[in-house]
Scaffold this motif. Structure first.
Motif, PDB file in Angstrom:
ATOM      1  N   ASP A  38      -1.586   7.754   5.769  1.00 22.13           N
ATOM      2  CA  ASP A  38      -1.309   6.325   5.911  1.00 22.13           C
ATOM      3  C   ASP A  38      -1.474   5.604   4.570  1.00 22.13           C
ATOM      4  O   ASP A  38      -1.911   6.200   3.576  1.00 22.13           O
ATOM      5  N   ALA A  39      -1.120   4.327   4.532  1.00 21.24           N
ATOM      6  CA  ALA A  39      -1.105   3.559   3.295  1.00 21.24           C
ATOM      7  C   ALA A  39      -2.459   3.540   2.599  1.00 21.24           C
ATOM      8  O   ALA A  39      -2.546   3.430   1.370  1.00 21.24           O
ATOM      9  N   PHE A  40      -3.520   3.637   3.403  1.00 21.49           N
ATOM     10  CA  PHE A  40      -4.869   3.563   2.852  1.00 21.49           C
ATOM     11  C   PHE A  40      -5.435   4.947   2.514  1.00 21.49           C
ATOM     12  O   PHE A  40      -6.618   5.062   2.181  1.00 21.49           O
ATOM     13  N   GLY A  41      -4.634   5.967   2.631  1.00 20.31           N
ATOM     14  CA  GLY A  41      -5.150   7.312   2.412  1.00 20.31           C
ATOM     15  C   GLY A  41      -6.155   7.714   3.483  1.00 20.31           C
ATOM     16  O   GLY A  41      -7.014   8.570   3.270  1.00 20.31           O
ATOM     17  N   GLY A  42      -6.061   7.044   4.642  1.00 17.31           N
ATOM     18  CA  GLY A  42      -6.900   7.442   5.777  1.00 17.31           C
ATOM     19  C   GLY A  42      -8.337   6.956   5.716  1.00 17.31           C
ATOM     20  O   GLY A  42      -9.159   7.366   6.544  1.00 17.31           O
ATOM     21  N   VAL A  43      -8.664   6.039   4.797  1.00 17.59           N
ATOM     22  CA  VAL A  43     -10.082   5.678   4.639  1.00 17.59           C
ATOM     23  C   VAL A  43     -10.542   4.540   5.554  1.00 17.59           C
ATOM     24  O   VAL A  43     -11.738   4.299   5.674  1.00 17.59           O
ATOM     25  N   LEU A  44      -9.609   3.837   6.172  1.00 14.73           N
ATOM     26  CA  LEU A  44     -10.026   2.796   7.121  1.00 14.73           C
ATOM     27  C   LEU A  44     -10.017   3.388   8.518  1.00 14.73           C
ATOM     28  O   LEU A  44      -8.969   3.516   9.151  1.00 14.73           O
ATOM     29  N   ARG A  45     -11.201   3.775   8.975  1.00 16.52           N
ATOM     30  CA  ARG A  45     -11.301   4.506  10.239  1.00 16.52           C
ATOM     31  C   ARG A  45     -12.024   3.712  11.329  1.00 16.52           C
ATOM     32  O   ARG A  45     -11.981   4.066  12.493  1.00 16.52           O
ATOM     33  N   SER A  46     -12.695   2.660  10.933  1.00 14.01           N
ATOM     34  CA  SER A  46     -13.321   1.787  11.932  1.00 14.01           C
ATOM     35  C   SER A  46     -13.242   0.357  11.399  1.00 14.01           C
ATOM     36  O   SER A  46     -12.969   0.141  10.217  1.00 14.01           O
ATOM     37  N   VAL A  47     -13.503  -0.596  12.277  1.00  7.04           N
ATOM     38  CA  VAL A  47     -13.414  -1.994  11.858  1.00  7.04           C
ATOM     39  C   VAL A  47     -14.482  -2.336  10.821  1.00  7.04           C
ATOM     40  O   VAL A  47     -14.431  -3.387  10.184  1.00  7.04           O
ATOM     41  N   ASP A  48     -15.449  -1.443  10.637  1.00  9.88           N
ATOM     42  CA  ASP A  48     -16.473  -1.681   9.617  1.00  9.88           C
ATOM     43  C   ASP A  48     -16.069  -1.152   8.245  1.00  9.88           C
ATOM     44  O   ASP A  48     -16.787  -1.369   7.265  1.00  9.88           O
ATOM     45  N   ASP A  49     -14.969  -0.452   8.190  1.00 11.30           N
ATOM     46  CA  ASP A  49     -14.448   0.002   6.884  1.00 11.30           C
ATOM     47  C   ASP A  49     -13.617  -1.136   6.287  1.00 11.30           C
ATOM     48  O   ASP A  49     -12.501  -1.387   6.741  1.00 11.30           O
ATOM     49  N   LEU A  50     -14.166  -1.809   5.298  1.00 14.21           N
ATOM     50  CA  LEU A  50     -13.456  -2.955   4.720  1.00 14.21           C
ATOM     51  C   LEU A  50     -12.614  -2.530   3.527  1.00 14.21           C
ATOM     52  O   LEU A  50     -13.022  -1.694   2.723  1.00 14.21           O
ATOM     53  N   SER A  51     -11.454  -3.144   3.421  1.00 14.07           N
ATOM     54  CA  SER A  51     -10.532  -2.762   2.350  1.00 14.07           C
ATOM     55  C   SER A  51     -11.120  -3.062   0.981  1.00 14.07           C
ATOM     56  O   SER A  51     -10.887  -2.318   0.025  1.00 14.07           O
ATOM     57  N   SER A  52     -11.906  -4.119   0.849  1.00 18.65           N
ATOM     58  CA  SER A  52     -12.461  -4.447  -0.468  1.00 18.65           C
ATOM     59  C   SER A  52     -13.405  -3.341  -0.948  1.00 18.65           C
ATOM     60  O   SER A  52     -13.541  -3.122  -2.152  1.00 18.65           O
ATOM     61  N   ALA A  53     -14.001  -2.640  -0.030  1.00 14.00           N
ATOM     62  CA  ALA A  53     -14.927  -1.568  -0.409  1.00 14.00           C
ATOM     63  C   ALA A  53     -14.221  -0.226  -0.548  1.00 14.00           C
ATOM     64  O   ALA A  53     -14.613   0.600  -1.369  1.00 14.00           O
ATOM     65  N   LYS A  54     -13.174  -0.020   0.229  1.00 16.10           N
ATOM     66  CA  LYS A  54     -12.635   1.341   0.331  1.00 16.10           C
ATOM     67  C   LYS A  54     -11.253   1.539  -0.285  1.00 16.10           C
ATOM     68  O   LYS A  54     -10.812   2.669  -0.451  1.00 16.10           O
ATOM     69  N   VAL A  55     -10.547   0.440  -0.578  1.00 19.13           N
ATOM     70  CA  VAL A  55      -9.150   0.590  -0.995  1.00 19.13           C
ATOM     71  C   VAL A  55      -8.952   0.077  -2.425  1.00 19.13           C
ATOM     72  O   VAL A  55      -9.389  -1.018  -2.762  1.00 19.13           O
ATOM     73  N   ASP A  56      -8.336   0.893  -3.267  1.00 12.69           N
ATOM     74  CA  ASP A  56      -7.935   0.493  -4.621  1.00 12.69           C
ATOM     75  C   ASP A  56      -6.426   0.264  -4.586  1.00 12.69           C
ATOM     76  O   ASP A  56      -5.650   1.205  -4.419  1.00 12.69           O
ATOM     77  N   LEU A  57      -6.016  -0.999  -4.741  1.00 13.00           N
ATOM     78  CA  LEU A  57      -4.598  -1.332  -4.542  1.00 13.00           C
ATOM     79  C   LEU A  57      -3.674  -0.640  -5.550  1.00 13.00           C
ATOM     80  O   LEU A  57      -2.457  -0.639  -5.373  1.00 13.00           O
ATOM     81  N   ARG A  58      -4.245  -0.056  -6.591  1.00 14.94           N
ATOM     82  CA  ARG A  58      -3.388   0.698  -7.518  1.00 14.94           C
ATOM     83  C   ARG A  58      -3.026   2.068  -6.958  1.00 14.94           C
ATOM     84  O   ARG A  58      -2.122   2.727  -7.465  1.00 14.94           O
TER      85      ARG A  58
END
Lengths: 335, 335, 335, 335
Positions: A38-58
């Protein structure tokens, strides 16, 4: 027809169109069955996984590929027919990423305001009912939404030695984020470099037009694709054909320019296809086109302009290639 | 301080920011004297040389470089001080390229109209009077215009593995086409990759703000540049400082977004530099900024927002680096 | 030449261009001395006066006028020469109005974010030093800024029976918010209705280009204006002339369209004025124009394109009317 | 329910929203049967009638109305339900007007290029087959297209004393040019002045989304409309409801701002209607909206954002008013 299966390892993903060595060589006519994360590389797996912590937009929209298509040269037309696009996980994820999306200021639409709250939503897949479940974060609402799988990114290497982020939609395709990129569709993209070097990714279990919050129901996907090649005839911008419509996609800023690109492409296509003066094609298209917005959130905004074949003169695109691909798709055991 | 001279051979030019191996390693503090060809690669030499015949827009703005700056790491600030920018030929060229420029439809602002007539103008350089001669193509007008040399492109390699055409202005600098990029100015650009990999080119003997027809008085140039490096402090977008002003440059589409970027950058810069609340910096900047448009013709439009130091609180940028570079520049025999 | 003084009562203000009966008839050649209130109608008098409580955005920029110019007919050119524009109060006001301005989402650039804090700044006028004092709200900074008076709004009744808010800049002039509308300038606007019905207002003691926060140092003003009329020659968009430059103003959205309008107008003006082919005028203007942004915050964005007379062929606008007006202005006792 | 019939005489048409006295007073609950002329005032009757000779763009889209709705006050919601919209002539007309439309430079997107050829197309109405006939001007193509009647303009008087051309779509409705304005739809518009002063016109026998060439199959129309009024609840921008969808319309420039307006309006509407947090409504809408472009050719561009009721929680708009209007419509003898 055999089907070549390919599932990338984590270090095999590409994050640009262009600038990356191919993972495989394929002959025109080949069917591929590709796994994409998926777009996030699969790192958002629960509602507690926040994009600011887990996702690098580059480094989002990990691309499966690129694939080197044998015989493809600049000026040729890469043809990809989507036989099937199916969810490969039991859940999808969506997020309101700070300063990303359509209802917030961004790094481009720069303001001094605070961001919207960083929020993640997880959607369960119900394979039997073919739905994903929207679950509100701040109330008890739960709504089952039909699964309508599509690929957000389909593209080739750009021209002029450029390499572009997999967040970008452009002439070379890329992150167009249109629901029209679904099973049953055929996409035509101009080849810029030897081998075309196409890749796909960013599967969406469903997406509203505009992709307003910046992310769809993002999900890993298994895509069955027939790869073909037409010598010459490279369209300036991506084109899509399905059983009922021909379509063009423009991606630029501001959004009226995306529309202008797609509309000018469609008018010229109709003119050429049906031997109609460009002013007459302009008039006819003005009265029959549908214009579903694709995305208003990416590096470029994408707009689709489509015309119903039933309202056009009789006449096949590229000798009826789409119908032929549909027939070939039916012959595959997997569909 | 020694000055390293470098004149590229034809096959040593780069046509992208990023994606190209460096031509030389330089230490911070080095002075370079660089020869750069004009935007057209020198092929428009008479009014009979038409751009449609001689120019491939995928390969314009040949870049001198890239240069690998020792010690530069992502997050650092590349500092380039322009000691001198001087015409290196006896003539400059300008052209109205079909479907390129501000007063015509383009590949983005797509219409069905015919292009404007492909036209070339040649400007003679009068070194003694420091003028270039505009000669009308359709009447007897001839006007001497002051030479005001500048560099259209100054940039580093982008982030995220991208490589961008030397026609593009962006976060990494690039084809900003602002007359503020002149001798006496210092530019600050954030480093994205090890060595920064900066290059320069696209010299203009003079240019109106907006670069309306898409091309300036394009000319080969000899540029004397002091290269420096500040660890950390990478600005999100390019900044320029001269003796009287601090400036930011935004490059995007539509043009209001370019302005928003540059203005938000300036407000935050003033806030940080002078310990002023961001709302107060917003108010102050609103009353003092000048906003000269740079270009409205490139892949992104560029807008400069500048504030006079005389109207700001006292306080030096990066410890007074610009003044120090001015002093170092005076110590060079060449100025 | 006599000077007619006029100070409106509160109920004599207009809040639209068009749709309002004239307050006075004036003959071409008349000098007027007009009092105008500030953009807020004078209600922001201390930093505790918040715009959200005191200002109704449908009724700002109170207009002094409209004036019926005798003999003015559609297709004529209204000529206003600004002899003097002088502060008429001891203080000016500025405000960051919620969801208004350039560094915030607005009713057009709609997002779901919270507004910036509603904030008011009051500037003391120091008549002796010709400065206004910026006083930070959140720190101890205080900066004296030179008074550079200008009028934000100068306009006539629109065509086609329209009436437009005094917040709008358009073909008819209006809220262009350019610092070029200063003493010593002459503005030319096309007449759309009998009598032209021009009005002025929205005085700024000073304003940065772009008017970033949406408001300048807003202040009541006394403006001395010579009114003149040229039969025919109506420009499509407002033009300004001062001793050194000719200028055009475009107002639209997105901002590149404002620029395109102003630049096309200038090119055609130079072509006509100097008997130069439009392609040559395009080329010449491309190398000499300055492009100071006027506003990026109003209903339309305004961009000025200006060319130095010194870089143009010799040739007077409208028979040297501006120089004549300058002479007439000097003959007034008030200057 | 009685039906009041009204056919304006030529001098009874309005060409602005606002600034015009009402032609009739109507009580809420009234059904009107209105005749409206086509956008050109019926002057393009053969392909030899050229728009440059016959059409003045300041006076197009003649409006039937305005109607004063008794009891309507600012802040109320005008409700118009379209019972039937039927062609009132045997032919429709379309034209490529010089410098007007989407595939040409315009007075806003100003270039120096020549216009496209001024061209008129005439469509015969086949009432039995419910088609209009496209006849190519430069070849032998003839295509029967289904009649899908709609009204291009539906609007009320603006706020703040403005009067706007009937070419303009804005907050007050106006020239939105969306095919969603069809029989079976209910439109909700905020009231700005006493009596609302609504008018309708600009009938289209059919129109492609985007109205690319600037004109649809323009035709005189007979529209049966039930007028209703809801006290309060004025929406900031026009809303449409039909049996399956709720929709918002944004009209601005650039086109992304039109979308932002419409999308923010829909998110807030869903949030309020269903008691859902705005972030959850944002997320849900992101996955379910359809975004058909309405026009990219008017003074403002219009974009529709729509959500299927089937994908939203259960809950009626304004107490189920639309369903009630549908029932009332069925009770009319005319449907």
């Amino acid at each position: 027809m055999d089907v070549i299966e390919y599932t990338p390892t984590r270090d095999q993903y590409a994050y640009t169109f262009g600038g990356v060595a191919p993972v495989m060589r394929v002959k025109p006519g080949t069917a591929l069955r590709l796994w994409s994360d998926d777009a996030f590389g699969g790192v958002l797996r629960s509602v507690d996984d926040l994009s600011s912590a887990k996702v690098d937009l580059r480094f989002v929209n990990p691309q499966t590929g690129p694939f080197y298509v044998e015989g493809a040269e600049p000026g040729d037309t890469l043809v990809l027919h989507f036989v099937a696009i199916e969810p490969a996980r039991e859940w999808g994820a969506s997020a309101a990423i700070p300063f990303f999306g359509g209802m917030t200021s961004t790094d481009r639409i720069a303001t001094l305001q605070e961001p919207l709250p960083d929020t993640t939503w997880i959607y369960d897949v119900d394979s039997a009912r073919r739905t994903v479940g929207f679950v509100a974060r701040h109330s008890d609402h739960r709504i089952e939404l039909p699964i309508e799988p599509m690929l957000g990114t389909v593209g080739v290497a750009p021209t002029g030695g450029e390499a572009r982020s997999s967040l970008v939609p452009e002439r070379f395709g890329g992150n167009m984020d249109t629901p029209e990129m679904r099973a049953g569709s055929t996409v035509y993209v101009g080849v810029n470099v030897e081998g075309a070097l196409f890749s796909i990714g960013d599967g969406h279990y469903r997406q509203g037009e505009g992709e307003a919050c910046g992310t769809a129901v993002e999900g890993a996907m298994t895509s069955t694709i027939i790869v073909d090649l037409v010598k010459g005839h490279a369209p300036a911008w991506p084109r899509i054909e399905d059983d009922t419509h021909i379509m063009t996609v423009g991606s630029s800023r501001p959004m009226e320019d995306s529309w202008r690109i797609a509309n000018a492409e469609l008018v010229r296509w109709v003119s050429l296809l049906h031997g109609m003066h460009v002013m007459d094609a302009y008039q006819l298209c003005s009265q029959i086109t549908q214009v579903p917005v694709a995305n208003v959130v990416d590096a470029n905004y994408s707009v689709v302009v489509k015309a119903a074949k039933a309202l056009l003169p009789t006449g096949d695109v590229l000798g009826g290639l789409h119908a032929d691909l549909r027939a070939r798709a039916r012959s595959l055991g997997t569909v």
